[in-house]
Design an enzyme around this catalytic site. Structure first.
Site, PDB file in Angstrom:
ATOM      1  N   HIS A  60       0.680  -1.164  -0.128  1.00 15.32           N
ATOM      2  CA  HIS A  60       0.176   0.029  -0.007  1.00 15.32           C
ATOM      3  C   HIS A  60       0.750   1.243   0.034  1.00 15.32           C
ATOM      4  O   HIS A  60       1.702   1.427   0.687  1.00 15.32           O
ATOM      5  CB  HIS A  60      -1.054   0.188   1.049  1.00 15.32           C
ATOM      6  CG  HIS A  60      -1.830   1.367   1.087  1.00 15.32           C
ATOM      7  ND1 HIS A  60      -3.172   0.981   0.262  1.00 15.32           N
ATOM      8  CD2 HIS A  60      -1.909   2.478   1.186  1.00 15.32           C
ATOM      9  CE1 HIS A  60      -3.641   2.033   0.373  1.00 15.32           C
ATOM     10  NE2 HIS A  60      -3.116   3.067   0.843  1.00 15.32           N
ATOM     11  N   ALA A  61       0.678   2.111  -0.977  1.00 10.30           N
ATOM     12  CA  ALA A  61       1.711   3.464  -1.134  1.00 10.30           C
ATOM     13  C   ALA A  61       1.791   4.093  -0.055  1.00 10.30           C
ATOM     14  O   ALA A  61       0.658   4.492   0.869  1.00 10.30           O
ATOM     15  CB  ALA A  61       1.149   4.130  -2.362  1.00 10.30           C
ATOM     16  N   HIS A  97       0.316  11.913  -5.586  1.00  5.57           N
ATOM     17  CA  HIS A  97      -0.247  11.991  -4.296  1.00  5.57           C
ATOM     18  C   HIS A  97       0.953  11.875  -3.257  1.00  5.57           C
ATOM     19  O   HIS A  97       0.872  12.594  -2.508  1.00  5.57           O
ATOM     20  CB  HIS A  97      -1.242  10.833  -4.133  1.00  5.57           C
ATOM     21  CG  HIS A  97      -1.967  10.616  -2.909  1.00  5.57           C
ATOM     22  ND1 HIS A  97      -3.147  11.399  -2.475  1.00  5.57           N
ATOM     23  CD2 HIS A  97      -1.454  10.185  -1.721  1.00  5.57           C
ATOM     24  CE1 HIS A  97      -3.192  11.139  -1.158  1.00  5.57           C
ATOM     25  NE2 HIS A  97      -2.289  10.416  -0.705  1.00  5.57           N
ATOM     26  N   GLU A  98       1.661  10.785  -3.355  1.00  4.92           N
ATOM     27  CA  GLU A  98       2.662  10.573  -2.403  1.00  4.92           C
ATOM     28  C   GLU A  98       3.885  11.615  -2.631  1.00  4.92           C
ATOM     29  O   GLU A  98       4.053  11.834  -1.297  1.00  4.92           O
ATOM     30  CB  GLU A  98       3.489   9.153  -2.833  1.00  4.92           C
ATOM     31  CG  GLU A  98       2.539   7.732  -2.661  1.00  4.92           C
ATOM     32  CD  GLU A  98       1.738   7.917  -1.534  1.00  4.92           C
ATOM     33  OE1 GLU A  98       2.236   8.237  -0.382  1.00  4.92           O
ATOM     34  OE2 GLU A  98       0.546   7.289  -1.480  1.00  4.92           O
ATOM     35  N   HIS A 117       2.895  14.224  -0.183  1.00  2.00           N
ATOM     36  CA  HIS A 117       3.371  14.390   1.075  1.00  2.00           C
ATOM     37  C   HIS A 117       4.743  14.533   1.545  1.00  2.00           C
ATOM     38  O   HIS A 117       5.146  15.212   2.314  1.00  2.00           O
ATOM     39  CB  HIS A 117       3.087  12.833   1.629  1.00  2.00           C
ATOM     40  CG  HIS A 117       1.777  12.250   1.798  1.00  2.00           C
ATOM     41  ND1 HIS A 117       0.798  13.085   2.467  1.00  2.00           N
ATOM     42  CD2 HIS A 117       1.027  11.286   1.250  1.00  2.00           C
ATOM     43  CE1 HIS A 117      -0.320  12.327   2.579  1.00  2.00           C
ATOM     44  NE2 HIS A 117      -0.164  11.199   1.666  1.00  2.00           N
ATOM     45  N   GLU A 133      -3.259  14.973   2.731  1.00  2.00           N
ATOM     46  CA  GLU A 133      -3.712  14.076   1.428  1.00  2.00           C
ATOM     47  C   GLU A 133      -4.190  14.868   0.431  1.00  2.00           C
ATOM     48  O   GLU A 133      -4.227  14.371  -0.832  1.00  2.00           O
ATOM     49  CB  GLU A 133      -5.120  13.231   2.146  1.00  2.00           C
ATOM     50  CG  GLU A 133      -4.977  12.146   3.494  1.00  2.00           C
ATOM     51  CD  GLU A 133      -3.404  11.266   2.946  1.00  2.00           C
ATOM     52  OE1 GLU A 133      -3.353  10.939   1.926  1.00  2.00           O
ATOM     53  OE2 GLU A 133      -2.816  10.894   4.032  1.00  2.00           O
ATOM     54  N   HIS A 174      -6.820   0.608   5.397  1.00  2.69           N
ATOM     55  CA  HIS A 174      -6.602   1.310   6.509  1.00  2.69           C
ATOM     56  C   HIS A 174      -7.086   1.046   7.940  1.00  2.69           C
ATOM     57  O   HIS A 174      -6.617   1.492   8.944  1.00  2.69           O
ATOM     58  CB  HIS A 174      -7.080   2.824   6.084  1.00  2.69           C
ATOM     59  CG  HIS A 174      -6.407   3.297   4.993  1.00  2.69           C
ATOM     60  ND1 HIS A 174      -6.787   2.649   3.921  1.00  2.69           N
ATOM     61  CD2 HIS A 174      -5.871   4.432   4.801  1.00  2.69           C
ATOM     62  CE1 HIS A 174      -5.858   3.480   2.838  1.00  2.69           C
ATOM     63  NE2 HIS A 174      -5.297   4.530   3.403  1.00  2.69           N
ATOM     64  N   TYR A 177      -9.351  11.513   3.932  1.00  2.00           N
ATOM     65  CA  TYR A 177      -9.396  11.469   2.442  1.00  2.00           C
ATOM     66  C   TYR A 177     -10.707  11.839   2.003  1.00  2.00           C
ATOM     67  O   TYR A 177     -10.680  12.552   1.021  1.00  2.00           O
ATOM     68  CB  TYR A 177      -9.331   9.915   1.925  1.00  2.00           C
ATOM     69  CG  TYR A 177      -8.073   9.158   2.378  1.00  2.00           C
ATOM     70  CD1 TYR A 177      -6.840   9.288   2.056  1.00  2.00           C
ATOM     71  CD2 TYR A 177      -8.004   8.415   3.415  1.00  2.00           C
ATOM     72  CE1 TYR A 177      -5.689   9.002   2.389  1.00  2.00           C
ATOM     73  CE2 TYR A 177      -6.833   7.771   3.928  1.00  2.00           C
ATOM     74  CZ  TYR A 177      -5.780   8.117   3.142  1.00  2.00           C
ATOM     75  OH  TYR A 177      -4.457   7.103   3.782  1.00  2.00           O
TER      76      TYR A 177
HETATM   77  O1  X8Z Z   1      -4.081   5.405   1.064  1.00  2.00           O
HETATM   78  C1  X8Z Z   1      -4.111   6.132   0.226  1.00  2.00           C
HETATM   79  C2  X8Z Z   1      -2.529   6.838  -0.290  1.00  2.00           C
HETATM   80  C3  X8Z Z   1      -1.695   6.782   0.725  1.00  2.00           C
HETATM   81  S1  X8Z Z   1      -1.854   8.000   1.866  1.00  2.00           S
HETATM   82  C4  X8Z Z   1      -2.144   5.894  -1.438  1.00  2.00           C
HETATM   83  N1  X8Z Z   1      -5.321   6.554  -0.465  1.00  2.00           N
HETATM   84  C5  X8Z Z   1      -6.260   6.164   0.105  1.00  2.00           C
HETATM   85  C6  X8Z Z   1      -6.761   4.776  -0.454  1.00  2.00           C
HETATM   86  O2  X8Z Z   1      -5.765   4.148  -1.199  1.00  2.00           O
HETATM   87  O3  X8Z Z   1      -7.918   4.323  -0.093  1.00  2.00           O
HETATM   88  C7  X8Z Z   1      -5.314   7.684  -1.456  1.00  2.00           C
HETATM   89  C8  X8Z Z   1      -6.664   7.885  -1.854  1.00  2.00           C
HETATM   90  C9  X8Z Z   1      -7.566   6.991  -0.624  1.00  2.00           C
HETATM   91 ZN    ZN Z   2      -1.794   9.765   1.536  1.00  2.05          ZN
END
Ligand code: X8Z
Ligand code: ZN
Length: 609
Positions: A349-350, A379-380, A383, A407, A508, A518
């Protein structure tokens, strides 16, 4: 601070002066002699910051190593470092309460507040509790990240499963893969239950009602007021989401027929191109407008132009450089993880990391060459540029104005980087399509951005209910699906097994990262975009605007980021946008032509579910 996804993240809080001045004076008058002074309070926070900085430096490295190399030993190391950090931060948060009512300078007052909100899941201070909590979190995150299930006779990862969800148009196959992944989460349920119990005990010991109340206290307002704010903003965008849902459901019905996707009622969650149905852009081909073709497909362009994962990240960096941001340090390239390694287990997960709170910034993502990851790279990096902007703030102010800002930065950049004008400028696209392609473009964007909103809200609605006890362990899954139905209008492809723990199939939840951020980010990014385009003198429609190369705008944006969490977020929002509230009117402005078009398309449909 560490990873943007770690359990112990520094966060933003209430206005500079905590309890009202009158309350403080009343308490001061009644206090016995020898009570702490403003100077004591300042000395305490200085010392607390020094201790936290040291503990963070250690915990961040242990966490990085575990996330890049998941073994029993790295899990042990991460859990130990994280337990120590949690114990320290929780103890400091309790000590900070000694200064309640002391008239301190505003900076110290804010730092004391932030200290009480520093830990996402504080540990109870009984012997062994911090270790148990840290072990559970490391285990949950590792179980998710190494999850596999059998498909066509061989074990597949989440990455493989996501590709099937994005590309397959065979409902039986989609159902199999969707169920396969969701069922991997069943083993996490009892650990999650125990984690929630411990985290709540810790939150109560810090004076919060439960962990959910602690999370909702991070927005410079009372926790109940924050929950009401999210309701207010959701009501602003809900009609638009319902229009999109209605349109997409009709196209899915035409594609798959009544037996798979009825014309009325909820949408089957596995048909939307994404494991969690949180972004629907991958099914653009299924729902594209009849008679208005889109002349390009970013997924294909990236492959055709020979992009590889490193080139994707370099392209992202170049966008930020065009706004005047300094290049990423050499160590970023040496230390980041940009592709999935073949020989070891990692957290795919990024995430973006700030290892030393100074220049050692990195990303970690299993980048694929596709449009989703093109945006995720921006996105990354957002941060990382934010982390670098606030690095000269004191330790407790090194964080986003609120977590939604963190975010939103990279997504804001990606709004410009997704325009055909920009894609043409960097050589990905030959010609910029005319206004006849505005609807296809906006539909693609809405499939990601508008479809996301109810999901962005409901993940924490579920956790708030779990932490408050309103949802009991027996109801974990049924309540999850009640919320999925209520907010997203979705249903699982078939009845879920009695022992299912579907929330655990979303990163998450086992990763213990609050999610409302988000939802907020999906609003803020449009507020930033509207303000930035205005500063750049843009006169056309908002969705056509790109701020690529706008150095003066970039300078002002960085000035906002440099503030970190040194002041309440509405003031920081004002610095760049002139606005002081979370406001979906920018979303409405951006998508205006599409919403009008959707209403026309939906004539004769029974919208809603
Ligand atoms: O978790 C993330 C990022 C890392 S902060 C990749 N996002 C959420 C997800 O993947 O559920 C970005 C969009 C929503
Ligand atoms: Zn993020």
């Amino acid at each position: 601070m560490k990873s943007m996804l770690m359990a112990a993240a520094a966060v933003a809080v209430l206005a500079a002066v905590g309890p009202s001045a009158a309350q403080g004076q009343a308490r001061a008058a009644a206090a016995p002699a020898g009570r702490p002074t403003a100077a004591d309070a300042k000395a305490f926070v200085d010392n607390a910051e020094a201790q936290l900085e040291k503990a963070n430096a250690f915990a961040a490295r242990a966490a990085w190593v575990r996330a890049n190399f998941i073994t029993v030993d790295t899990q042990w190391l991460e859990a130990k470092a994280s337990a120590e950090q949690n114990e320290l931060a929780t103890r400091l948060a309790k000590e900070a309460a000694r200064f309640d009512g002391v008239q301190t300078d505003p900076v110290t007052a804010r730092k004391l507040k932030l200290l009480k909100l520093y830990i996402v899941s504080p540990a109870p201070d009984r012997p062994g509790a911090a270790d148990e909590l840290a072990n559970l979190l490391t285990k949950l995150d590792s179980t998710y990240s190494t999850g596999k299930f059998d498909f066509k006779g061989k074990p597949i990862t989440l990455n493989d499963a996501e590709d099937v969800l994005a590309k397959s148009r065979d409902p039986a196959e989609l159902k199999t893969v969707w169920e396969g992944w969701h069922n991997t989460a069943r083993v996490m349920k009892s650990d999650y239950q125990q984690f929630a119990r411990l985290s709540n005990e810790g939150a109560v010991s810090l004076g919060y009602k439960d962990t959910g109340a602690l999370w909702r206290s991070n927005y410079d307002m009372e926790p109940d007021a924050f929950a009401a704010e999210t309701d207010r903003v959701w009501k602003q965008v809900e009609p638009f989401y319902k229009n999109l849902h209605c349109y997409v459901r009709a196209r899915l019905n035409e594609k798959y027929g009544d037996a798979v996707q009825p014309r009325t009622g909820p949408i089957r969650a596995d048909l939307l191109g994404n494991m969690w149905a949180q972004q629907w852009g991958n099914i653009y081909d299924v729902v594209q407008p009849k008679g208005i073709a889109s002349s390009y497909d970013l997924d294909k362009l990236l492959v055709e132009k020979g992009y590889d994962p490193v080139k994707m990240v370099k392209t992202g960096e170049a966008f930020y450089s065009s706004l005047g941001f300094a290049p990423l340090p050499e160590t970023f390239w040496e230390r980041s993880l940009i592709t999935r390694p073949r020989d070891r287990e990692v957290v795919c997960h990024a995430s973006a990391w700030d290892i030393d709170d100074q220049d050692d910034i990195r990303i970690k993502m299993c980048t694929k060459v596709n449009a989703d990851d093109f945006r995720t790279v921006h996105h990354e990096l957002g941060h990382n540029y934010y982390q670098r902007a606030y690095k000269n703030q004191p330790v407790l102010f090194r964080g986003a104005a609120n977590d939604g800002f963190h975010e939103a930065i990279g997504d804001f950049a990606a709004l410009s980087a997704s325009t055909p004008t920009y894609l043409q400028q960097i050589g990905l696209l030959e010609t910029v399509p005319g206004t006849q392609e505005d609807i296809p473009f906006l539909l693609k964007m809405a499939l990601d951005k508008i479809a996301f909103l109810p999901f962005g809200l409901l993940v924490d609605r579920w956790r708030w209910q779990v932490f408050s006890g309103e949802t009991t362990p027996n109801e974990y899954n049924s309540d999850w699906w009640k919320l999925r139905l209520q907010y997203q209008g979705l249903t699982p492809p078939a009845e879920r097994p009695a022992d299912a723990f579907d929330p655990g199939a979303k990163y998450h939840v086992p990763g213990n990262t609050p999610y409302t951020r988000y939802f907020l980010a999906h609003i803020y990014q449009f507020q930033f975009h509207r303000a930035a385009c205005k500063q750049a003198g843009w006169k056309g429609p908002l969705h056509r605007c790109s701020v690529y190369d706008q150095k003066e705008m970039g300078r002002k944006f960085n000035a906002m980021m440099e503030l970190g969490q040194s002041q309440p977020w509405p003031e920081t929002l004002k610095v760049f946008t002139g606005e002081t509230r979370t406001d979906a009117s920018a979303v409405a402005d951006y998508f205006k032509p599409l919403n009008t078009w959707l209403v026309q398309q939906n004539k004769g449909e029974r919208c809603g579910w």
